[in-house]
Design a protein around this motif. Structure first.
Motif, short mmCIF file in Angstrom:
data_model
loop_
_atom_site.label_atom_id
_atom_site.label_comp_id
_atom_site.label_asym_id
_atom_site.label_seq_id
_atom_site.Cartn_x
_atom_site.Cartn_y
_atom_site.Cartn_z
N UNK A 103 -66.52 -11.97 7.57
CA UNK A 103 -65.93 -13.25 7.94
C UNK A 103 -65.60 -13.28 9.43
N UNK A 104 -65.78 -14.45 10.04
CA UNK A 104 -65.43 -14.64 11.44
C UNK A 104 -63.92 -14.70 11.59
N UNK A 105 -63.26 -15.36 10.66
CA UNK A 105 -61.79 -15.39 10.66
C UNK A 105 -61.30 -15.51 9.23
N UNK A 106 -60.06 -15.09 9.02
CA UNK A 106 -59.39 -15.22 7.73
C UNK A 106 -57.96 -15.68 7.99
N UNK A 107 -57.58 -16.81 7.37
CA UNK A 107 -56.21 -17.34 7.47
C UNK A 107 -55.57 -17.34 6.09
N UNK A 108 -54.29 -17.04 6.04
CA UNK A 108 -53.51 -17.14 4.81
C UNK A 108 -52.43 -18.17 5.05
N UNK A 109 -52.43 -19.22 4.23
CA UNK A 109 -51.45 -20.29 4.34
C UNK A 109 -50.44 -20.10 3.21
N UNK A 110 -49.21 -19.78 3.57
CA UNK A 110 -48.12 -19.60 2.63
C UNK A 110 -47.15 -20.76 2.81
N UNK A 111 -46.19 -20.92 1.92
CA UNK A 111 -45.20 -21.98 2.12
C UNK A 111 -44.49 -21.84 3.46
N UNK A 112 -44.67 -22.83 4.32
CA UNK A 112 -44.04 -22.94 5.64
C UNK A 112 -44.44 -21.82 6.60
N UNK A 113 -45.60 -21.20 6.38
CA UNK A 113 -46.05 -20.12 7.26
C UNK A 113 -47.57 -19.99 7.20
N UNK A 114 -48.18 -19.71 8.37
CA UNK A 114 -49.62 -19.46 8.46
C UNK A 114 -49.80 -18.10 9.12
N UNK A 115 -50.56 -17.21 8.46
CA UNK A 115 -50.84 -15.89 9.03
C UNK A 115 -52.33 -15.77 9.28
N UNK A 116 -52.68 -15.19 10.42
CA UNK A 116 -54.08 -14.93 10.75
C UNK A 116 -54.35 -13.46 10.47
N UNK A 117 -55.23 -13.18 9.50
CA UNK A 117 -55.55 -11.80 9.16
C UNK A 117 -56.66 -11.24 10.04
N UNK A 118 -57.60 -12.10 10.44
CA UNK A 118 -58.73 -11.62 11.20
C UNK A 118 -59.29 -12.75 12.06
N UNK A 137 -47.56 -26.64 0.37
CA UNK A 137 -47.96 -25.53 -0.49
C UNK A 137 -46.80 -25.18 -1.42
N UNK A 138 -47.04 -25.14 -2.74
CA UNK A 138 -45.95 -24.82 -3.66
C UNK A 138 -45.40 -23.41 -3.43
N UNK A 139 -44.15 -23.23 -3.74
CA UNK A 139 -43.51 -21.92 -3.59
C UNK A 139 -44.19 -20.91 -4.51
N UNK A 140 -44.41 -19.72 -3.98
CA UNK A 140 -45.05 -18.67 -4.77
C UNK A 140 -46.56 -18.70 -4.73
N UNK A 141 -47.17 -19.69 -4.10
CA UNK A 141 -48.62 -19.78 -3.98
C UNK A 141 -49.03 -19.53 -2.54
N UNK A 142 -50.28 -19.16 -2.36
CA UNK A 142 -50.83 -19.07 -1.02
C UNK A 142 -52.30 -19.46 -1.07
N UNK A 143 -52.81 -19.94 0.05
CA UNK A 143 -54.19 -20.37 0.17
C UNK A 143 -54.89 -19.48 1.19
N UNK A 144 -56.13 -19.17 0.94
CA UNK A 144 -56.91 -18.36 1.87
C UNK A 144 -58.05 -19.22 2.39
#
Length: 110
Positions: free
Chosen positions: A24-39, A57-64
């Protein structure tokens, strides 16, 4: 002996995971009220859009969100928890020009 075997299996699993992310060129994780860049690097405008989505984003879930290259073109892939309306909105707003090519390669008939 058993501890060594377990350690070897863990090392193989971690190496496999990093090789899996390697394509992957990039990987993002979107959590409730936070975005993290993994790569990789992602334009700030897209991170701001993902930050806006993180508030719904609902609490307890995350999107990749992953940027994947196929045949020289960058394509976005999403985890299963992302609804189709959000997927389409992210595809439309993603700055494909920042990666040196257009989103689609239209081959016109001659």
């Amino acid at each position: 002996m058993i501890a060594g075997f377990i350690m070897l299996v863990c090392i193989i699993m971690v190496a496999g995971y990093w090789l899996y992310l390697g394509r992957y060129t990039f990987v993002l994780v979107v959590e409730p009220e936070k975005v993290r860049r993994l790569k990789g690097g992602v334009p700030d405008s897209f991170i701001a859009l993902c930050q806006t989505i993180s508030f719904i984003t609902p609490a307890g879930h995350f999107l990749i969100i992953r940027g994947d290259r196929h045949n020289g073109q960058l394509r976005l892939s999403f985890s299963k928890g992302v609804g189709e309306d959000i997927r389409q909105h992210l595809r439309n707003q993603f700055p494909y020009s920042a990666y040196g090519n257009a989103r689609l390669d239209w081959k016109l008939p001659r």
